[in-house]
Design an enzyme around this catalytic site. Structure first.
Site, mmCIF file in Angstrom:
data_model
loop_
_atom_site.group_PDB
_atom_site.id
_atom_site.type_symbol
_atom_site.label_atom_id
_atom_site.label_comp_id
_atom_site.label_asym_id
_atom_site.label_seq_id
_atom_site.Cartn_x
_atom_site.Cartn_y
_atom_site.Cartn_z
ATOM 1 N N GLU A 89 38.227 32.611 37.240
ATOM 2 C CA GLU A 89 37.868 33.957 36.228
ATOM 3 C C GLU A 89 39.318 34.845 36.224
ATOM 4 O O GLU A 89 39.584 35.401 35.015
ATOM 5 C CB GLU A 89 36.900 34.582 36.881
ATOM 6 C CG GLU A 89 35.303 33.885 36.602
ATOM 7 C CD GLU A 89 35.067 33.130 37.737
ATOM 8 O OE1 GLU A 89 33.901 32.618 37.832
ATOM 9 O OE2 GLU A 89 35.822 33.010 38.652
ATOM 10 N N GLN A 152 23.752 36.652 43.643
ATOM 11 C CA GLN A 152 25.027 36.742 42.871
ATOM 12 C C GLN A 152 24.855 38.153 42.021
ATOM 13 O O GLN A 152 25.276 38.246 41.022
ATOM 14 C CB GLN A 152 25.361 35.537 41.987
ATOM 15 C CG GLN A 152 25.915 34.334 42.797
ATOM 16 C CD GLN A 152 26.204 33.279 41.886
ATOM 17 O OE1 GLN A 152 25.948 33.077 40.524
ATOM 18 N NE2 GLN A 152 27.145 32.384 42.499
ATOM 19 N N LYS A 201 20.692 38.429 32.401
ATOM 20 C CA LYS A 201 20.197 37.037 31.752
ATOM 21 C C LYS A 201 19.195 36.981 30.960
ATOM 22 O O LYS A 201 19.313 36.441 30.120
ATOM 23 C CB LYS A 201 20.017 36.058 33.006
ATOM 24 C CG LYS A 201 19.784 34.652 32.644
ATOM 25 C CD LYS A 201 19.726 33.752 34.054
ATOM 26 C CE LYS A 201 19.368 32.458 33.606
ATOM 27 N NZ LYS A 201 19.188 31.663 34.975
ATOM 28 N N MET A 516 61.153 39.948 46.334
ATOM 29 C CA MET A 516 61.272 41.392 46.274
ATOM 30 C C MET A 516 60.942 42.025 47.613
ATOM 31 O O MET A 516 61.480 42.870 48.048
ATOM 32 C CB MET A 516 60.446 42.040 45.058
ATOM 33 C CG MET A 516 60.923 43.361 44.790
ATOM 34 S SD MET A 516 62.539 43.647 44.197
ATOM 35 C CE MET A 516 62.461 43.187 42.606
#
Length: 612
Positions: A89, A152, A201, A516
């Site tokens: 994602e 979830q 949902k 770096m």
């Protein structure tokens, strides 16, 4: 009704509180000419996105957002919206970000609830810090399960409050069309930024009588931002410019957002004012122009940093005086009066109090300034800065950017310079680190063709952002400049490139370090290289790319470099070019933390040859 939030960034504008009364007057719908259609909340979302010009969505499905993906199926089948299935994602949020930066449009990404939503957080924060318009849609557990620690379930609304411009939790499917219209308006107007829409949902499954809301009909009472600059302030600014002998234009990403590069050029040429840009502002002013000083700040050019330290007037346009630009703030342009032009009033005076603040759309303000210059009172005198430009010319000659020529290794600067020479008009994305700063120093391209994570400094940004750019600009060359450490952050997106034949070219500046980090450990931590050596962890690029079905090229010798870059650019598939470079090369100039911009480490010697 829906829940909504306002970020601290919007204190300069305002959005009215959520209420049923507000909801009823938020938008002017087309109900008088359309018959309601019985649809699900998921369909309403997809149809609303289509009506707002969305052509491509980057995302990853999961349980809570499956009703939306079920409706997406038919939209993809008809070709009205394309979906790019990323491998993580975070890649979706960065791709939507790259899409938005390259086009100026709103980028869109999807994720499911819980870990799907939290995986989007880094990309949301990246967009927020750099003022990029994206709309992020997340699935959520059903309304009845919210707050029960359901499977979830994560409060993504609460998690993202500090890093969004605005956010919603949809409580009623009938609100979806209005919310989408609001979200696109808020994301893209004023100072742009990310907007979150969290959809439970059961809301996405719920059927209702749907009436679309067309773009441009949004009416948000209390939401406003200043578009036109105050005429008195514009007059005061022009008086300061007329009186100045050492003016400097300090240009940020707001100029690119406002598409004001032509106005900046006109103002600079009218008064003969040199121009320096921030990392976000690269491309806003033609870098091969005689008035260009390139980038200023921690790894900016020596002549830009000397100029900002010695100017008597600093004209800040669409920038925010961030710490990587200013160095020691109380010594930044300490001899100068300041004009600050920005659409966000919260930025004006936040870090440096200006003598003349001008709040308004940058393009409009600059246009009004240029129009005023036709008046006798403000007629420009180009000779006024002659001595100033002579000093800057001397600094350019004495302190050029250097491309080291090593006998036994390839310098990272020569890799980037050669890529820029062979692909001068490409869109460039970068990851974060030394390679990013070298790319900023040596690549010269136009507005929206430089795409880099500036404010958040997100490693892993470059490859998925390039993916989004290439989807938006399929006919243009898109090149990601990465490092061996950054590349491994999101290398799983090679699968996305392969699946959709997204012809992105990636150049890895491979020095076997977190470059770096190593440079800072060398300079400030007694050469104690704690956990920064990456030499043993880099995958075999030829084997890796073969596994994904794309092309990999490895370069270890200078004589191979030019031909390898040509081969990369002429390939009709995604290519990863892994170039082994000098391991201990440092990125200079460098302003050390707590030092002023005139106190730079690693200044070039006069006898070195300039890169022109």
């Amino acid at each position: 009704m829906h829940s909504r939030s306002v970020s601290p960034r919007e204190t300069g504008y305002s959005i009215g509180a959520s209420s049923a009364e507000h909801q009823s007057q938020t938008l002017v719908s087309s109900s008088s000419i359309m018959t309601p259609k019985r649809v699900s909340g998921g369909f309403a979302l997809m149809d609303s996105l289509k009506r707002h010009g969305v052509e491509c969505i980057f995302g990853y499905p999961g349980g809570a957002i499956l009703p939306v993906y079920d409706e997406l199926y038919s939209f993809e089948a008809t070709g009205s919206i394309k979906h790019i299935l990323v491998r993580h994602e975070q890649g979706a949020s960065h791709a939507a970000d790259g899409y938005a930066r390259a086009t100026g449009k709103v980028g869109v990404c999807f994720g499911t609830s819980g870990p799907g939503a939290t995986n989007l957080v880094t990309g949301i924060a990246t967009a927020y810090m750099d003022s990029i318009p994206i709309v992020v849609v997340t699935g959520q557990v059903p309304r009845a399960a919210i707050g029960t620690d359901a499977f979830q379930e994560t409060d993504i609304y609460g998690i993202t409050l500090p890093i969004v411009k605005h956010s919603y939790v949809v409580r009623n499917s009938q609100d979806i069309a209005n919310i989408v219209a609001e979200a696109f308006h808020i994301a893209s107007t004023g100072r742009p930024g990310p907007v979150l829409i969290d959809i439970p949902k059961d809301v996405a499954l719920e059927e209702f009588d749907y009436i679309p809301v067309e773009p441009g009909l949004v009416k948000l009472p209390g939401y406003h931002f200043i578009v036109k600059g105050n005429p008195k302030q514009i007059s005061a600014a022009l008086h300061l410019i007329k009186e100045s002998h050492r003016p400097l234009l300090y240009v940020g990403g707001g100029v690119i957002t406002a598409n004001a590069h032509e106005e900046i050029k006109a103002l600079a040429e009218l008064f003969n004012i040199p121009v320096t840009t921030t990392l976000m502002g690269l491309g806003a002013f033609e870098e091969l122009h005689p008035l260009s000083l390139g980038m200023l700040g921690m790894h900016g050019t020596a002549y830009a940093n000397f100029a900002v330290s010695d100017c008597d007037l600093l004209i800040c346009v669409g920038a925010r005086f961030d710490d990587r630009v200013t160095g020691k703030l109380d010594e930044f342009a300490s001899f100068a009066k300041v004009i600050h032009i920005d659409i966000d009033p919260a930025e004006v005076g936040k870090n440096r109090v200006p003598d003349v603040p001008i709040v308004g759309d940058v393009k409009n303000v600059l246009t009004d300034m240029l129009n005023c210059c036709q008046e006798t009172e403000f007629l420009a005198n180009p000779n006024q800065t002659q001595e100033w430009l002579a000093s800057i010319h001397s600094w350019k000659k004495d302190y050029p950017l250097i491309i080291p020529q090593k006998h036994d290794t390839i310098s990272p600067q020569e890799v980037i310079a050669e890529v820029g020479l062979q692909a001068p008009h490409a869109y460039y994305t970068t990851d974060v680190g030394q390679h990013q700063m070298w790319a900023a120093q040596f690549l010269k391209n136009g507005p929206r063709r430089w795409i880099s994570s500036a404010g958040l400094g997100t490693m892993g940004f470059g490859l998925p952002a390039a993916m989004g750019v290439k989807v938006a600009r399929p006919e243009d060359e898109v090149i990601c400049i990465s490092g061996d450490a950054s590349f491994q952050m999101c290398l799983q997106e090679l699968g996305t490139l392969a699946q959709y034949s997204i012809n992105v070219k990636t150049v890895i500046i491979n020095n076997g370090w977190q470059g770096m980090v190593r440079q800072w450990q060398q300079a400030f931590y007694g050469k104690r290289y704690s956990c920064s050596n990456m030499e043993l962890g880099m995958p075999d690029i030829e084997l890796l790319t073969r596994a994904y079905g794309i092309k990999g090229i490895v370069v270890k010798l200078r004589e191979e470099l030019s031909d390898a870059i040509t081969q990369m650019l002429t390939s009709d598939c995604p290519v990863i070019l892994n170039v082994y470079v000098t391991r201990d090369e440092n990125c200079y100039p460098m302003v050390a933390p707590g030092k002023s911009n005139s106190q730079m480490l690693g200044l070039a010697k006069k006898e070195h040859k300039a890169n022109t």
